[in-house]
Design a protein around this motif. Structure first.
Motif, mmCIF file in Angstrom:
data_model
loop_
_atom_site.group_PDB
_atom_site.id
_atom_site.type_symbol
_atom_site.label_atom_id
_atom_site.label_comp_id
_atom_site.label_asym_id
_atom_site.label_seq_id
_atom_site.Cartn_x
_atom_site.Cartn_y
_atom_site.Cartn_z
ATOM 1 N N GLU A 173 -6.989 -2.801 -1.223
ATOM 2 C CA GLU A 173 -6.209 -3.251 -0.069
ATOM 3 C C GLU A 173 -6.533 -4.704 0.277
ATOM 4 O O GLU A 173 -5.635 -5.486 0.638
ATOM 5 N N ILE A 174 -7.794 -5.083 0.171
ATOM 6 C CA ILE A 174 -8.204 -6.463 0.462
ATOM 7 C C ILE A 174 -7.543 -7.430 -0.513
ATOM 8 O O ILE A 174 -6.985 -8.475 -0.125
ATOM 9 N N VAL A 175 -7.592 -7.103 -1.805
ATOM 10 C CA VAL A 175 -6.980 -7.961 -2.830
ATOM 11 C C VAL A 175 -5.472 -8.070 -2.609
ATOM 12 O O VAL A 175 -4.895 -9.156 -2.682
ATOM 13 N N ARG A 176 -4.827 -6.937 -2.310
ATOM 14 C CA ARG A 176 -3.380 -6.935 -2.072
ATOM 15 C C ARG A 176 -3.007 -7.826 -0.895
ATOM 16 O O ARG A 176 -2.076 -8.636 -0.963
ATOM 17 N N ALA A 177 -3.787 -7.703 0.211
ATOM 18 C CA ALA A 177 -3.485 -8.481 1.415
ATOM 19 C C ALA A 177 -3.708 -9.977 1.201
ATOM 20 O O ALA A 177 -2.916 -10.808 1.668
ATOM 21 N N ILE A 178 -4.781 -10.309 0.494
ATOM 22 C CA ILE A 178 -5.087 -11.726 0.260
ATOM 23 C C ILE A 178 -4.005 -12.392 -0.579
ATOM 24 O O ILE A 178 -3.580 -13.527 -0.312
ATOM 25 N N THR A 179 -3.547 -11.695 -1.602
ATOM 26 C CA THR A 179 -2.537 -12.285 -2.495
ATOM 27 C C THR A 179 -1.181 -12.424 -1.819
ATOM 28 O O THR A 179 -0.359 -13.259 -2.221
ATOM 29 N N GLN A 180 -0.935 -11.619 -0.784
ATOM 30 C CA GLN A 180 0.360 -11.672 -0.095
ATOM 31 C C GLN A 180 0.329 -12.524 1.168
ATOM 32 O O GLN A 180 1.385 -12.934 1.661
ATOM 33 N N HIS A 181 -0.863 -12.804 1.674
ATOM 34 C CA HIS A 181 -0.986 -13.540 2.933
ATOM 35 C C HIS A 181 -0.951 -15.039 2.673
ATOM 36 O O HIS A 181 -1.645 -15.550 1.795
ATOM 37 N N LYS A 182 -0.167 -15.753 3.445
ATOM 38 C CA LYS A 182 -0.058 -17.204 3.273
ATOM 39 C C LYS A 182 -1.351 -17.907 3.654
ATOM 40 O O LYS A 182 -1.768 -18.861 3.015
ATOM 41 N N LYS A 183 -1.980 -17.428 4.748
ATOM 42 C CA LYS A 183 -3.249 -18.012 5.180
ATOM 43 C C LYS A 183 -4.364 -17.022 4.835
ATOM 44 O O LYS A 183 -4.758 -16.184 5.632
ATOM 45 N N ARG A 184 -4.837 -17.122 3.609
ATOM 46 C CA ARG A 184 -5.756 -16.125 3.070
ATOM 47 C C ARG A 184 -7.035 -15.967 3.883
ATOM 48 O O ARG A 184 -7.560 -14.879 4.030
ATOM 49 N N ASN A 185 -7.569 -17.068 4.374
ATOM 50 C CA ASN A 185 -8.842 -17.020 5.093
ATOM 51 C C ASN A 185 -8.737 -16.369 6.466
ATOM 52 O O ASN A 185 -9.739 -16.206 7.156
ATOM 53 N N LEU A 186 -7.508 -16.015 6.884
ATOM 54 C CA LEU A 186 -7.318 -15.372 8.187
ATOM 55 C C LEU A 186 -7.191 -13.854 8.066
ATOM 56 O O LEU A 186 -6.921 -13.172 9.044
ATOM 57 N N VAL A 187 -7.392 -13.324 6.863
ATOM 58 C CA VAL A 187 -7.301 -11.884 6.653
ATOM 59 C C VAL A 187 -8.427 -11.187 7.416
ATOM 60 O O VAL A 187 -9.595 -11.519 7.272
ATOM 61 N N SER A 188 -8.075 -10.209 8.256
ATOM 62 C CA SER A 188 -9.046 -9.494 9.089
ATOM 63 C C SER A 188 -9.458 -8.179 8.440
ATOM 64 O O SER A 188 -8.598 -7.350 8.115
ATOM 65 N N GLU A 189 -10.738 -7.989 8.258
ATOM 66 C CA GLU A 189 -11.255 -6.750 7.660
ATOM 67 C C GLU A 189 -10.902 -5.549 8.503
ATOM 68 O O GLU A 189 -10.502 -4.495 7.993
#
Length: 359
Positions: A258-274
Motif C-alpha cells: 500500500e505504501i509503494v502504491r500510494a507513493i507512486t500515485q501521489h504527486k507530493k510523495r513526501n507528504l504521504v501519511s502512514e
C-alpha cells in the motif's frame, strides 16, 4: 547481527517488536522498558527493539533497566521466601508483597514446565533457581523472563526498499519493510506478536492475553479518540497492533504494498501519511481477505485520562493504583512528565528504591 541486551530463560510464545523513532529520548526509552517489565508481559515474551539508526546511544539505558528489573524481582522473591518461612503454618497470605502494585509471581515457572520449553532463539538459556519451602517440603521454582534484543533498520531492511520512491524514508514507513523480514525468520518460533511505537505508547498490561483462543490469522487493532462527531468510524491506531504471527505478517506485507502504491500515485510523495494509508488499508476488505481483522470498539486510553484517575485515587487515600484496566496508554498531546506521573506507581515499596536509583 543485532545486539543482545539480555538473555532469556526459555523459549517464549510471544514477541514484542518495539520501534524507536528518531525523536525518542533516553528517558522515554527507559520509562517504556521499565513499565513494560512491570506489566508482567515480559514473563512470556521476548522484546525486539527496532532502531532508526545505530543504537549504541541507547545500549547503556537498556542494559541498566534490565539489570534493575532483575534486581527487583530477585529482591521480591527473597522477601517472599522469608515471609513464607515465617508464615508457613499460618493463614496469612505471603504473596501480598508489602502492598506493592507489582506482582512478581507472574515470573514464576515450574521446573517441569521449564524443562519442557526449548532454548531461547536469542542467546543461550539462563537458568535462575529459587527455593521456596522448608526442610520438610521443598518446591523448586524458577524465574521466567524473555530475551531483549535490538536491531537497526539497516540490518532488517539492508536494501532500504523504499529509497527508490522517496528521497528520505521516515521510520514510520520503513518499519513496514522490516517486519516481513523479522516475522518471516521467526514465524516458527512465536505464536503471537505485538508491534508498538515506543514514542507514543506505554504498555501497562498484557494485551496479548486476548489472543489465547484466536486463530493465527487474527489481528486486533485499537482505535484513536477523536473530537470529530461526524465520523462514521474512529481512526485505527497504527502504532499498536497485535495478533497471530501469520496475521500480522500478512498485514505488514499488505501495508508495504500500500505504501509503494500510494507513493507512486501521489504527486507530493513526501507528504504521504502512514496513519492515513494504514486506515485506508484496514478499510479494504478485499486486500486483507486473508487476515482476520478485529477492530476494538474501545479507544486507546490517553495518558491525561489515566493521570486524572490516579490523582482521584490518591485523594481517596489509597496506597497504590491498579492499572490492570489500562493495558495500553497513549501519550497523545500530553506534555506531562511521565516519570513524575508514574513515580508513585513505580516506587511504592522500599524494594523499588533498592532496584531503581531514581526512586
Amino acid at each position: 547481527m543485532g545486539s543482545l541486551y539480555r538473555r532469556g530463560t526459555r523459549a517464549m510464545n510471544d514477541l514484542i517488536v518495539a520501534h524507536v523513532i528518531e525523536s525518542v529520548t533516553e528517558i522515554e526509552l527507559k520509562m517504556f522498558l521499565r513499565l513494560l517489565h512491570r506489566s508482567g508481559i515480559t514473563s512470556k515474551s521476548d522484546i525486539l527493539f527496532v532502531f532508526s539508526s545505530k543504537s549504541s546511544s541507547f545500549n547503556h539505558a537498556i542494559i541498566e533497566e534490565n539489570k534493575s528489573f532483575l534486581k527487583l524481582i530477585n529482591g521480591y522473591y527473597k522477601y517472599n521466601k522469608e515471609e513464607k518461612k515465617k508464615n508457613y503454618n499460618s493463614s496469612s497470605d505471603p504473596t501480598r508483597f508489602m502492598n506493592s502494585s507489582f506482582d512478581p509471581t507472574q515470573f514464576v515457572i515450574s521446573s517441569k514446565k521449564e524443562k519442557e520449553s526449548g532454548e531461547p532463539i536469542w542467546g543461550k538459556k539462563i537458568r535462575v533457581y529459587e527455593d521456596f519451602g522448608n526442610s520438610t517440603e521443598l518446591t523448586l521454582t524458577r524465574l521466567s523472563y524473555g530475551s531483549v534484543v535490538g536491531f537497526d533498520m539497516g540490518e532488517l531492511d539492508p536494501e532500504n526498499s523504499l529509497s527508490g520512491f522517496l528521497d528520505h524514508v521516515p521510520m514510520s514507513l520503513r518499519r513496514w519493510a522490516c517486519y516481513p523480514m523479522v516475522l518471516g525468520r521467526v514465524r516458527r518460533n512465536y505464536k503471537h506478536v505485538l508491534l508498538v511505537d515506543v514514542k507514543e505508547h506505554l504498555v501497562l498490561g498484557d494485551s496479548l492475553s486476548q489472543l489465547k483462543n484466536r486463530s493465527p490469522e487474527s489481528v486486533i487493532l485499537t482505535t484513536l479518540p477523536t473530537r470529530k462527531k461526524n465520523l462514521d468510524k474512529k481512526p485505527v491506531n497504527s502504532g499498536f497492533v497485535f495478533g497471530g504471527v501469520r496475521g500480522v505478517r500478512r498485514l505488514a506485507n499488505a501495508m508495504l504494498t500500500e505504501i509503494v502504491r500510494a507513493i507512486t500515485q501521489h504527486k507530493k510523495r513526501n507528504l504521504v501519511s502512514e496513519s492515513t494509508l494504514f486506515n485506508q488499508l484496514v478499510s479494504n476488505e478485499f486486500v486483507l481477505k486473508n487476515v482476520n481483522l478485529i477492530v476494538s470498539g474501545e479507544s486507546t486510553h490517553e495518558l491525561s485520562s489515566l493521570t486524572g484517575l490516579m490523582n482521584s485515587n490518591s485523594k481517596l487515600g489509597s496506597s497504590s493504583f491498579s492499572i490492570s484496566k489500562f493495558p495500553i496508554v497513549r501519550r497523545g498531546n500530553s506534555n506531562l512528565d511521565i516519570s513524575y506521573v508514574f513515580r508513585k506507581y513505580l516506587c511504592s515499596t522500599p524494594l523499588d528504591s533498592i532496584a531503581y536509583s531514581d526512586c
